[in-house]
Design a protein around this motif. Structure first.
Motif: not given
Length: 461
Positions: A96-102, A178-184
């Motif tokens: 699957a391909i999905s999106l994280e918050p950011g 920060d975890m949600m929007f700025r990490t991979c």
């Protein structure tokens, strides 16, 4: 997680929750690995973040256009949230391909037989993404933390569960947004044969997860400058939501079992309850109350199996248990590191001799030892000590165990090479004691003239 599950089967007892996890058991001959990775989309001309709608940035394409382009190219089923395309599902559970918050673009890979197959899957995915993104001037950066953009500059994806999390995170920690929007991250999901095998693998992987964080450290930049950490992503997780994250010390207690993990999960507060297409914000509420039909926000509503599966997907320990075990400690990085992560854990956990030897290395550590290692690694990396031993020394030993395990597995590609070829960049890091984060920091201070912008063309996929 590609999409939230909809399974209205009612739950009548805790035993059913335990049984759901136990259904993941399979013989070793059927063990598979599923690799997931995230990456930051950016516009190549000015290194700005990519919003959901390209028009919002005056561009021809944004995240939605990327997903629609991938759908047209692959023929995968779109995943919708309130009419927005927020992911794609491959056929027959094939990824699957999905999106994280950011806007972090995630590939959740299919369950595959060996690391050769997951490397081929990654190559194909990156070729597809490049073909779709290039006409819009979009590239992708695989690092553990966004190096340039502030949280305010980072777009938010139109996924309703993320709004619930965004509202709740500041109540339970200082770094959740920060975890949600700025990490991979990059992670691998691995199988277990039975409860005893699960416990062995969970304990070894929990103890060694900080070592993986050190070996794969790749987030030394934030807000356009050095941040003082080798893995800022790992540091962020130390104060995100401690009720649902961390090192799971109970996993080392005598009698550890599926039920013990279920008991812990039941005491982690809920984020949401989904009914039909509606997300009910119940953040902070008790799953035990939902199980008993006593949830104040939804009087009389009883827990379903989809509630349980969705809840397990919102738990964030260093190693997560579902119907498989998820290794969650590593920063995202260049392609060779994205392939090295599954190789590292497969070599350790899918070979009996390597698993036994790894347990011998960590079984004498106390909970305090493990926690101190977890707390120190984000800044010190391989310069940490564990139980009066240099971590860099332990790293060399553990990486050699993994390499030997991969050799014994003897899964060969069409050139007759075993899976140990993918471990080479980690072997080099362990032998030199120098992480990617440290090498990038040196470049920033030297050749890059104090700038972090060169990391984009340097590492862009």
């Amino acid at each position: 997680m590609a999409r939230d599950v909809s399974d209205s089967t009612p739950i009548s007892s805790k035993a059913e929750l335990v049984g759901w996890i136990a259904q993941g058991e399979k013989p070793a001959s059927e063990f598979r690995l599923g690799t997931e990775h995230e990456k930051f989309p950016f516009y190549r001309d000015d290194l700005s973040p990519v919003p959901y709608e390209g028009a919002a940035a005056g561009r021809s394409g944004g995240i939605r256009q990327l997903l629609e382009g991938m759908q047209a190219r692959l023929g995968w089923e779109p995943i919708l949230d309130a009419g927005h395309v927020i992911g794609l599902a491959g056929p027959d559970g094939g990824g699957a391909i999905s999106l994280e918050p950011g806007g972090q673009f995630e590939l959740s890979g299919a369950p595959l037989a060996n690391v050769h197959e997951t490397a081929s899957e990654l190559d194909q995915h990156l070729a597809d993404v490049k073909a779709v993104a290039e006409p819009h001037g979009i590239g992708f950066l695989p690092l553990g933390h966004s190096p340039l953009w502030t949280r305010e500059q980072t777009p938010m994806m139109p996924k309703r569960r993320y709004q619930i999390m965004k509202n709740y995170m500041p109540k339970v920690g200082t770094r959740g947004l920060d975890m949600m929007f700025r990490t991979c991250t990059v992670q691998v999901n691995l199988d277990f044969a039975d409860e005893a095998d699960m416990v062995r693998k969970l304990r070894v992987s929990l103890a060694l997860q900080p070592l993986a964080a050190a070996l794969f450290a790749a987030s030394p930049f934030s807000d356009g400058k050095l941040n003082g950490f080798q893995s800022m992503r790992s540091e962020i997780w130390r104060d995100t939501d401690n009720a649902r994250s961390g090192m799971l010390p109970f996993a080392f207690d005598e009698g550890m079992s599926y039920e013990a993990y279920v008991d812990w999960a039941l005491d982690v507060p809920l984020y949401f309850v989904k009914r039909g297409d509606i997300y009910h914000d119940v953040a902070g509420a008790s799953f035990r109350d939902l199980l008993a039909g006593k949830l104040p926000q939804l009087p009389g509503e009883r827990a379903t199996m989809s509630d349980w599966v969705n809840h397990l997907g919102t738990l964030f320990p260093e190693v997560r248990l579902k119907r498989y075990i998820e290794m969650r400690g590593a920063d995202a990085g260049p392609v060779e590191m994205l392939n090295a992560l599954p190789a590292f854990w497969v070599g350790l956990l899918y070979d009996d001799a390597a698993l036994a030897a790894a347990w011998d290395l960590v079984k004498g550590w106390s909970a305090e030892d493990r926690q101190q290692l977890r707390d120190t690694v984000p800044k010190a990396g391989l310069n940490t000590r564990i139980a009066n031993r240099p971590l860099r020394e332990l790293a060399r030993e553990v990486v050699e165990l993994s390499r030997a395990g991969l050799v014994r597995r003897a899964r060969l590609d069409d050139k007759g090479r075993d899976e140990a070829i993918y471990l080479e960049p980690v072997i080099a890091i362990a032998q030199s004691g120098r992480t990617l984060a440290e090498r990038l920091a040196v470049r920033e201070q030297g050749a890059w003239g104090g700038k972090v912008e060169p990391v984009f063309p340097e590492l862009a996929l």
